[in-house]
Design an enzyme around this catalytic site. Structure first.
Site, PDB file in Angstrom:
ATOM      1  N   PRO A 131     114.543  16.831  96.387  1.00 47.73           N
ATOM      2  CA  PRO A 131     115.500  17.795  95.843  1.00 47.73           C
ATOM      3  C   PRO A 131     115.078  18.319  94.473  1.00 47.73           C
ATOM      4  O   PRO A 131     114.524  17.575  93.661  1.00 47.73           O
ATOM      5  CB  PRO A 131     116.798  16.985  95.743  1.00 47.73           C
ATOM      6  CG  PRO A 131     116.623  15.851  96.693  1.00 47.73           C
ATOM      7  CD  PRO A 131     115.163  15.528  96.671  1.00 47.73           C
ATOM      8  N   LYS A 170     104.496  18.369  92.072  1.00 43.84           N
ATOM      9  CA  LYS A 170     103.493  17.376  92.499  1.00 43.84           C
ATOM     10  C   LYS A 170     103.688  16.026  91.801  1.00 43.84           C
ATOM     11  O   LYS A 170     103.608  14.972  92.444  1.00 43.84           O
ATOM     12  CB  LYS A 170     102.094  17.934  92.231  1.00 43.84           C
ATOM     13  CG  LYS A 170     100.951  17.061  92.743  1.00 43.84           C
ATOM     14  CD  LYS A 170      99.634  17.780  92.665  1.00 43.84           C
ATOM     15  CE  LYS A 170      99.126  17.995  91.244  1.00 43.84           C
ATOM     16  NZ  LYS A 170      99.630  19.183  90.566  1.00 43.84           N
ATOM     17  N   LYS A 210      95.386   9.672  87.441  1.00 47.47           N
ATOM     18  CA  LYS A 210      95.343  11.095  87.095  1.00 47.47           C
ATOM     19  C   LYS A 210      93.957  11.350  86.518  1.00 47.47           C
ATOM     20  O   LYS A 210      93.701  11.057  85.346  1.00 47.47           O
ATOM     21  CB  LYS A 210      96.428  11.434  86.070  1.00 47.47           C
ATOM     22  CG  LYS A 210      96.482  12.904  85.669  1.00 47.47           C
ATOM     23  CD  LYS A 210      97.061  13.770  86.771  1.00 47.47           C
ATOM     24  CE  LYS A 210      97.211  15.217  86.328  1.00 47.47           C
ATOM     25  NZ  LYS A 210      97.822  16.076  87.367  1.00 47.47           N
TER      26      LYS A 210
END
Length: 254
Positions: free
Chosen positions: A201, A15, A37
């Site tokens: 990736p 994430k 956050k």
């Protein structure tokens, strides 16, 4: 879209790296970006948290804001209760995001774990914050077994609450995907009802920041300021055809 909620379908699925990639792609497109956050858990007082990691990967022009930090790697409500620290209300998180949106083109609100992880004693979650803001939510999913159920459940939770699901990004696409990962890639959209908007990736977070920033737009679709195309990616990783073995008579003879 000025505020985007970023939620995982679980923990440790990429994430923060996906959030960083979205930030990097948006910056490359000329947009100003903030990463919020709300609750950082499991990180010591002097250690860099997820928002700081987004700045490291996406660049110093990104604004990083953290509202609360709890020492144990638990759900924010549990971590706050155990540490004796105050919890976060959805109103406070929404106010912080709205404040950042006045000075930034894009505000990324990175949740803690999954969509319905509790932030406070009342059971409020990232979904409640999304509701207050009227903001879409991006789901970050894993590639392997179990992802169809967890992603579909999160998508259904969004729809049940009248919230907008922007799409799904695979948070850590393996270099050598197995059969389950290849099939899931095609089935995620059908199962969740949300578009596939990227595949980051595996190991991307270990890249040098300049390489990360250069590559980030190629991992994400146009709604996330990228150039990635689901149709092209799906054509690259088709699941191999089913071939029965002598020990496996196959569905027709079972």
């Amino acid at each position: 879209m000025s505020v985007l909620m970023v939620s995982g379908t679980g923990t440790e699925i990429g994430k923060t790296v996906v959030t960083s990639a979205i930030a990097a792609a948006a910056v490359a497109a000329g947009r100003s970006v903030a990463v919020l956050k709300p609750a950082q858990t499991g990180v010591g007082p002097q250690e860099p948290g997820d928002a700081a990691e987004a700045v490291r990967l996406a660049g110093s022009s990104v604004t990083a804001v953290e509202l609360a930090r709890y020492p144990e790697p638990l759900a924010p409500d549990t971590a706050a209760r155990r540490s004796g620290l105050a919890t976060l209300s959805p109103e406070r998180i929404a106010e912080a995001a709205e404040r950042l949106s006045r000075d930034h083109d894009l505000v990324l609100v990175e949740g803690a774990g999954g969509l319905l992880v509790r932030f406070d004693e009342a059971g409020n979650t990232l979904a409640d914050v999304a509701g207050l803001l009227g903001a879409p939510t991006l789901l970050v999913a894993q590639a392997g077994l179990g992802t169809l159920s967890s992603t579909t459940l999160a998508a259904e939770a969004l729809r049940t609450r009248g919230l907008t699901g922007l799409g799904v990004v695979v948070g850590s696409w393996p270099a050598s995907p197995d059969l389950a990962a290849r099939c899931n890639l095609a089935d995620l959209t059908k199962s969740s009802g949300l578009p596939l908007l990227g595949a980051v990736p595996e190991g991307s977070g270990t890249l040098a920041p300049d390489r990360f920033r250069a590559a980030a737009p190629t991992w994400l679709a146009e709604p996330l300021s990228g150039t990635w195309q689901a149709s092209t990616f799906l054509a690259t990783w088709p699941p191999p055809p089913y071939t029965p073995t002598p020990a496996d008579p196959g569905p027709a003879d079972a």
